[in-house]
Write a protein that holds these residues in place. Structure first.
Motif, short mmCIF file in Angstrom:
data_model
loop_
_atom_site.label_atom_id
_atom_site.label_comp_id
_atom_site.label_asym_id
_atom_site.label_seq_id
_atom_site.Cartn_x
_atom_site.Cartn_y
_atom_site.Cartn_z
N GLU A 143 -0.72 -7.73 -5.33
CA GLU A 143 -1.69 -8.74 -5.74
C GLU A 143 -2.16 -9.46 -4.37
N ASN A 144 -1.27 -9.99 -3.55
CA ASN A 144 -1.64 -10.68 -2.52
C ASN A 144 -2.45 -9.70 -1.41
N MET A 145 -2.11 -8.46 -1.26
CA MET A 145 -2.70 -7.64 -0.37
C MET A 145 -4.02 -7.27 -0.82
N THR A 146 -4.17 -6.83 -2.26
CA THR A 146 -5.33 -6.23 -2.78
C THR A 146 -6.44 -7.19 -3.36
N ARG A 147 -5.71 -8.33 -3.76
CA ARG A 147 -6.67 -9.46 -4.68
C ARG A 147 -7.14 -8.80 -5.87
N VAL A 148 -6.22 -7.78 -6.44
CA VAL A 148 -6.54 -7.19 -7.79
C VAL A 148 -5.53 -7.61 -8.62
N LYS A 149 -5.81 -8.46 -9.75
CA LYS A 149 -4.79 -8.76 -10.89
C LYS A 149 -4.27 -7.63 -11.75
N PRO A 287 -7.62 3.08 2.81
CA PRO A 287 -8.05 3.35 4.48
C PRO A 287 -6.99 2.96 5.47
N ILE A 288 -6.69 3.93 6.45
CA ILE A 288 -5.64 3.40 7.24
C ILE A 288 -6.32 3.30 8.64
N GLU A 306 -8.20 -2.85 7.34
CA GLU A 306 -8.79 -4.16 6.57
C GLU A 306 -10.18 -4.22 5.88
N PRO A 307 -11.15 -3.94 6.74
CA PRO A 307 -12.55 -4.03 6.16
C PRO A 307 -12.60 -3.08 5.21
N LYS A 308 -12.30 -2.00 5.44
CA LYS A 308 -12.67 -0.85 4.34
C LYS A 308 -11.70 -1.08 3.22
N ALA A 309 -10.45 -1.47 3.20
CA ALA A 309 -9.53 -1.48 2.09
C ALA A 309 -10.20 -2.67 1.50
#
Length: 459
Positions: A143-149, A287-288, A306-309
């Motif tokens: 959740e911290n990495m994606t900000r998706v609940k 995206p890597i 990070e921007p693409k992710a």
């Protein structure tokens, strides 16, 4: 890697087989509390988000199976594979995003689940979050990495994966090239194969089939999930109450899930997804930016772009499709046949080997329409009485020639040493049409997304 089985929890209910069939299935689920004491979580969006985790648990596997499927060695008690699955609010789309297990991650402050020792936030590979703090720390980290609940957590091990695939009658996988991995024992010749549970486990675990390592393995896992959906929706599993209960009870007998997910949720979800098909699913990998980002004390990690992710996960939060609209997706369009070399990478010169006016131009246009890089300037062949279409090629480009031959069934392949990279097609009087082809892993769009119907075996 066993997440295909986990995903079936979400899709197998689509037969709407009724409450009677579902009765008692909850009792076999081992419950975990991945959301305990979680604070400052991301805001909920539309749709439902599952975190599907595959662990390397092998305690219940027999010695014979361990030998046959190369499952020796001690488990690491970590996550081999992590997938984030978003089911749209209208239940017409599933978006599956693979999170590389070696992703560079920073776990939040926590207490070690084994020693109880307090840890400050620190960098790890993503799969280590499970080893340090189990499902709870894994969910917090994702959740911290994606900000998706995350709404639901599902965890599957080796045993439940194999048993579930066997209960479904196996899953059909196709490949255009030989797949061998001495580490897992995988050995598949080109063609279509119906894999048993053990063979399927070899398929999704293999990392040494090609040079793509774990990233290539994620592609095969996504293909397997798409094939599993096709099997579940088109193989009679959902419409047969007895079969449905057998598959469901097999899976749920060894799955670990949050307390909010059970038989009632499966049934409600399934009723809303009655028309779900492989084309309703889409698959992407994060995206890597760097596949070998060195971190002191950890070693090589996978660094996200990070921007693409951020844009990818924003689309999930906003319940938007990841893949762009595909032209020509109308019903009745023939399924494209997978080939080893993408047609866009194959240069083709067409020659008319007959006295049929305009045949060279028609063949050139048809090949270009399915993606081949034709010269656009077809000529006349040396002979005008060619009956069977001939494909001449340099042996160094034999894989490219086979891609062209797949598009022109019945054609003759003829090697010509020193010819160069351009493949020549001499159209004969037997020509009828060009069969659509596609790359075996046809990634497209901003996030490299592919839909399920693009990666399953054709009819």
């Amino acid at each position: 890697m066993r997440l295909a089985a986990g995903l079936s929890v979400a899709v197998l209910g689509s037969g709407a087989v009724g409450h009677a069939v579902m009765t008692g299935l909850d009792t076999g689920i081992e419950r975990v509390d991945p959301f305990k004491d979680m604070k400052n979580r991301p805001q909920a969006g539309h749709g439902i988000n599952f975190l599907l985790v595959g662990t390397d648990g092998r305690d219940k596997i027999s010695p014979e199976e361990k030998r046959e499927y190369r499952l020796g060695g001690a488990p690491c008690h970590c996550t081999d594979t992590i997938m984030l699955v978003h089911l749209s609010a209208d239940r017409e789309r599933a978006s599956v995003v693979s999170l590389p297990r070696d992703s560079y991650a920073e776990v939040p402050a926590h207490h070690d689940q084994v020693t109880g020792k307090a840890h400050k936030p620190h960098p790890v590979r993503l799969n280590a979050a499970y080893a340090e703090g189990g499902p709870n720390l894994t969910v917090r980290t994702v959740e911290n990495m994606t900000r998706v609940k995350i709404d639901h957590y599902l965890e599957v091990d080796f045993t439940s994966f194999m048993k579930t695939v066997d209960a479904m009658g196996g899953v059909e996988i196709c490949t255009v090239k030989t797949m061998r991995d001495p580490n897992t024992g995988l050995d598949l010749l080109p063609g279509t194969h119906r894999l048993t549970g053990g063979q399927a486990l070899q398929y999704v675990r293999s990392r040494h089939v090609d040079g793509a390592s774990d990233l290539g393995r994620m592609q095969r896992q996504q293909r397997f999930v798409a094939a599993l959906i096709k099997q579940a929706t088109g193989g009679g599993v959902l419409l047969n109450p007895v079969k449905f209960k057998e598959v469901s009870s097999t899976l749920l007998g060894s799955v670990r899930a949050d307390k909010g997910f059970g038989a009632e949720q499966m049934l409600a979800l399934g009723q809303a997804m009655r028309d779900f098909t492989p084309s309703s699913s889409e698959f992407a990998s994060v995206p890597i930016a760097s596949p070998s980002f060195r971190v002191k004390g950890i070693g090589s990690t996978v660094k996200w772009d990070e921007p693409k992710a951020a844009k990818l996960f924003e689309a999930l939060r906003e319940d938007r499709p990841l893949a762009p609209a595909r032209p020509g997706k109308a019903a009745g369009r023939p399924a494209a046949v997978p080939v080893d070399v993408p047609p866009q990478q194959v240069r083709v010169q067409v020659e008319n080997g007959t006295r049929i006016d305009g045949l060279g131009g028609r063949v050139d246009s048809a090949l270009r329409a399915t993606g081949f890089d034709t010269t656009g300037a077809p000529g006349n062949g040396a002979g005008r009485d060619v009956k069977r279409t001939v494909i001449t090629y340099d042996p160094r480009w034999d894989r490219s020639a086979r891609s062209v031959a797949t598009a022109l069934p019945g054609s003759e392949l003829r090697a010509v040493a020193g010819k160069g990279r351009t493949v020549t097609v001499i159209a004969g009087s037997d020509y009828r049409k060009v069969v659509p082809v596609r790359a075996e892993d046809p990634y497209q769009g901003a996030f490299g997304v592919v839909s399920g119907d693009q990666v399953v075996c054709g009819n």
